[in-house]
Structure formats: C-alpha cells, structure tokens
Write a protein that holds these residues in place. Structure first.
Motif, PDB file in Angstrom:
ATOM      1  N   SER A 241       0.818  -1.220   0.000  1.00 42.76           N
ATOM      2  CA  SER A 241       0.000   0.000   0.000  1.00 42.76           C
ATOM      3  C   SER A 241       0.846   1.262   0.000  1.00 42.76           C
ATOM      4  O   SER A 241       0.350   2.344  -0.306  1.00 42.76           O
ATOM      5  CB  SER A 241      -0.929   0.017   1.221  1.00 42.76           C
TER       6      SER A 241
ATOM      7  N   ARG B 204      -9.907   3.428   1.533  1.00 48.14           N
ATOM      8  CA  ARG B 204      -8.559   3.794   1.113  1.00 48.14           C
ATOM      9  C   ARG B 204      -8.634   4.422  -0.270  1.00 48.14           C
ATOM     10  O   ARG B 204      -9.338   3.908  -1.147  1.00 48.14           O
ATOM     11  CB  ARG B 204      -7.658   2.557   1.053  1.00 48.14           C
TER      12      ARG B 204
ATOM     13  N   PHE C  26      -6.313   5.601  -3.435  1.00 47.52           N
ATOM     14  CA  PHE C  26      -5.026   5.627  -4.129  1.00 47.52           C
ATOM     15  C   PHE C  26      -5.091   6.651  -5.252  1.00 47.52           C
ATOM     16  O   PHE C  26      -6.024   6.646  -6.052  1.00 47.52           O
ATOM     17  CB  PHE C  26      -4.698   4.258  -4.744  1.00 47.52           C
TER      18      PHE C  26
ATOM     19  N   CYS D  63      -1.480   7.620  -0.918  1.00 47.19           N
ATOM     20  CA  CYS D  63      -2.510   6.720  -0.397  1.00 47.19           C
ATOM     21  C   CYS D  63      -3.111   7.401   0.819  1.00 47.19           C
ATOM     22  O   CYS D  63      -2.384   7.776   1.753  1.00 47.19           O
ATOM     23  CB  CYS D  63      -1.917   5.365  -0.024  1.00 47.19           C
TER      24      CYS D  63
END
Length: 480
Positions: A87, A329, A331, A336
């Motif tokens: 991540s 989350r 991106f 991130c």
C-alpha cells in the motif's frame, strides 16, 4: 485538507468535515514510491487493478482483452505483466501471465491474500504475493462456450456471470468446484452485479444481485433466482455495505438509491441530475457512500450520508477506491489516503468546545505539562467520571494515526489514572501493545496501514500470517 499520519497538528478537528451530525476525516497514509504507474489507465479500461482489504497489497496488469488496447505498464515483456505493490507503493513482485491467445480478464484477492487471476478462456490461477503459482483450475465447459461478462472475487470464493446471463460459482478456493447457480430467466440486459458474502447470508452461501435493464433486481443463489419486481430505474453500479445489510445503487437517470438488501425498505434517494456514470461506487464503513466521478478538469469524490448530506473532495489525479470495514482507502498516482468517520472517542476529545470528561482530562494533561495550576482543578471537576475519561483517552489513542497525538492521549490517560481511586491498567497495557503493532506495520517498508477497527476485525493471527507470507518474519515474531 489532509491530516498526515506522521506530522503533528495543533488540533486534528480543524481538518474534519461535518456531514449532518457526524465528522469525517482524511488521513494521508503514504507518499507512494512506485514507478511508472498511471491510474488513468484504469479509468480508460487499459489496466486491471485489484486491492486486498485490511491495508493489503495492490495488483495491476494491463488489459489486453480489448483488441484496440495496447498500453503496457512495462515494455520489458511481450505478454501482460502482473505487478504487485504494498500500500506504500513498495514493489513486491512482477511476473508475466497469459500469451498471444489467453489474456487476464479479472484480478481479485482471497482472504489469505492470495491473488486470483481469471483468464478470458475460463482458466483461473492463484498466486502468492511473489508470483509463485499456488493452484490453477478451469471454470468448465459452459464458461468456455458462453464467455465471461463479469467476475467478482470475494474472501473464500468467486462468482462468474456468463454472457448467457447464467452464473457459475466457486464456493471455496481450497476445493475449487464450479457450481452452476439457479437459472436466471430474463430477456433484459444485465447491467451490473454485486454479491453478499456468505458470512452474511442465512444459507451461508453467496447471494448474487443482478441489476437488469428492465429496472428490476434478481437475487440468485444455488436454489433459486428471485425477481424482486422493483420498478424504478435500473442500477448501473451497485455496492453492498460491509455488514451485508444495505445496498447502494446508482441509477441510469443519475440517482443514488440506498435500500435494505432484503428489499423491505428504501432508505434514501439523492438525485445528482447527471447522466455521467461514476467510475466507482463504494461504502465508507456502513455510514456513508462514496461516489467517484472523473471529468476532463478534475476528479470528484462525493460522500453521501444517511440523511442525504454530502461532502465533496476534489482531486487533480485519477483515483482507485478501496472499501474497508470502517472507511475507504484512496489511491492516487502519488498518495494513499484514508477516508473515515471520526471515531466517537476522538470527536469527544478534539471537537471544538467539547465539554466531555475525556476532553477535560486531555486539557488537564496539557495544563500539567505546561505547569499550569488549573490542571488539578480540572481533574477534580471530573472525578466522578474520571475512570471513563481515562478509558476514552486510551481508546482514542488506538484510533489515532498521528504518533504524537497517540503519545499525548496516552500521557493524558496515564495522568488521569494516577488520580483515580481505583483503576485496573489491563486495558491501558493492551492498547499500548496494539498501538505498537499498528505503528510497526504502518511503516512504509511494511506498508499495511491498518486502523484499530481493521486490526481487531482481521485478528492478530491473520495479520501474522499475512506478514509471514510477505517474508516479514522478524515483524511477525515481534508481534508474537
């Protein structure tokens, strides 16, 4: 504005956004270290992306199933290459799949964080995060003959919608036996598909929701396909909440509709008055729905709450949204981030003007730290609820990403503990241990930005297994 997980802020509530009577925050988790990644290719259907939940890795491969598309992520290989990143954008592996005739069609992650790659000829391969093949199987003759319209991979299995509107399911990746679900009888086009995880169904088997061009939803399982006889405009996108109880859908006439998954009640409807189909529709916990639109000038995230209130976030970069049990989350090409409902314990302490006992305790610690005599006066004023205030500061520390604020909250709890007539420190010690684990795995080299809620849901045993699978043996040992 974004609250960084690594920088100290005077008061985090300055960057919260209010929606009705709740507050939401956006936490910057990582500046991504990946190279040669452009998420515009996802929006242009030139790249397939799958992200594992619970702060897990992200996999991507170019989409060669559309003949006109030839936009490789890397030119080093003639065939599609799957790239897997943490991540934080740290690369994990890179390996070629398919050939001139067989192309990747869909990627997904199992609850063991094994990557599922579905090819356009109906074969399926399962890899570990380093590209080593663990298993492969065929979805059967029917899938090969009829072709694949859509695939959804969930924790322990997957469902495949064929071009003839019938569904094949794999109920367990450990024993991958293709099972044909109940016959779907409709002349309408299937516009979208979503599933309810078996852990939320009475039968303990996956349930599939099919939205049709006729405006109805068909619920399919192994024994029956039931037309819900809904009469409103069809859903072009659908998403089920993390608890499996609520369905959100974006209609062909630009409305967001939210209803119970048993179809007994419509909960809300918001008309966005647009014909532009969102790129993604996901849940932010069970409290809000997040819709992502792409335009030529900007990228818009719209959060919609249960009372039809909204919060708008504007980005200049393409995005990929990943729903988590307690947030989303986000991106982009370079960052991130994490969108989340502010936990009640943090709201009580940091909300402007809060008179909660935990807020007074936190203020008393700050006064004590600056040698202000009012600290003792504040402590005495909340003596009756001091134990609960200490517990609230401990819980708030676990829910905070900012390390400096974690320290302040734990110091506040420790300060309050000393003035309690009686207090057991077990919860304090356990939370300190949890925070050490969370901060350890949130480091970019580990790249797993778990929240406390995610950590508790995932369990420490599963986290250790994931770390071992990524060869983080020392970190796993330290957690043990």
């Amino acid at each position: 504005m974004t609250t960084s997980a690594n920088s100290k802020t005077i008061n985090p509530s300055a960057e919260w956004r209010k929606m009705h009577d709740k507050y939401y925050r956006k936490v910057e988790l990582f500046t991504l270290s990946w190279q040669h990644v452009d998420l515009t290719q996802v929006l242009d259907h030139k790249m397939i992306v799958a992200v594992a939940p619970f702060g897990g890795p992200i996999a991507m491969v170019r989409d060669d199933t559309k003949k006109a598309v030839r936009a490789p992520i890397s030119t080093a290989h003639p065939f599609p290459v799957i790239r897997i990143f943490k991540s934080s954008g740290v690369p994990l592996s890179e390996f070629a799949v398919g050939d001139d005739q067989i192309k990747p069609l869909k990627l997904g992650w199992t609850n063991k964080e094994e990557l599922v790659c579905v090819m356009d000829n109906g074969t399926v391969s399962i890899f570990n995060v380093f590209g080593e093949i663990l298993n492969s199987f065929d979805l059967g003759k029917e899938v090969r003959l009829n072709g694949i319209q859509d695939v959804i991979v969930y924790g322990v299995g997957m469902v495949v919608l064929m071009c003839n509107k019938q569904i094949v399911a794999i109920n367990n990746f450990d024993i991958p036996i293709p099972t044909l679900l109940a016959n779907v009888e409709t002349s309408d086009e299937i516009l979208s598909m979503t599933v309810i995880d078996p852990s939320f169904t009475a039968s303990e088997r996956v349930e599939v929701f099919l939205s049709t061009s006729g405006g109805t939803i068909i619920v399919v399982n192994e024994s029956q396909a039931i037309d819900q006889m809904t009469t409103q405009n069809a859903f072009k996108l659908m998403s089920v909440s993390p608890n499996g109880k609520i369905l959100a859908g974006f209609t062909t006439d630009g409305k967001l509709r939210v209803l119970l998954t048993n179809f007994s009640k419509n909960l809300s409807e918001v008309d966005f008055q647009t014909k532009v189909l969102p790129a993604q529709l996901v849940w932010c916990g069970v409290d809000a729905v997040v819709i992502y639109w792409r335009s030529k000038k900007e990228h818009i995230l719209m959060m919609v709450g249960p009372y039809e209130d909204t919060i708008k976030h504007i980005y200049e970069e393409p995005l990929v949204l990943v729903p988590e049990v307690d947030g989303v989350r986000v991106f982009s090409n370079f960052k991130c981030e994490f969108l989340q409902l502010v936990p009640k314990c943090l709201e009580d302490i940091f909300k402007f003007g809060s008179m909660a006992d935990s807020a007074i305790l936190y203020d008393a610690w700050k006064q004590f730290e600056s040698k202000n005599s009012k600290a003792d006066e504040n402590i005495r004023s909340i003596q009756a609820g001091l134990s609960e205030a200490v517990d609230a500061c401990v819980t708030a520390a676990g829910n905070e990403f900012n390390v400096e604020l974690q320290k302040d909250l734990l110091h506040s709890a420790s300060y309050g503990k000393c003035s309690c007539d009686w207090y057991t420190s077990d919860a304090f010690v356990d939370m300190c241990r949890n925070i050490r684990v969370l901060n350890m795995v949130r480091r970019p080299e580990i790249g797993r930005p778990l929240s406390l809620r995610q950590y508790e849901t995932l369990t420490v045993e599963t986290l250790i297994a994931h770390l071992i699978n990524q060869h983080h043996h020392l970190v796993a040992l330290n957690i043990c």
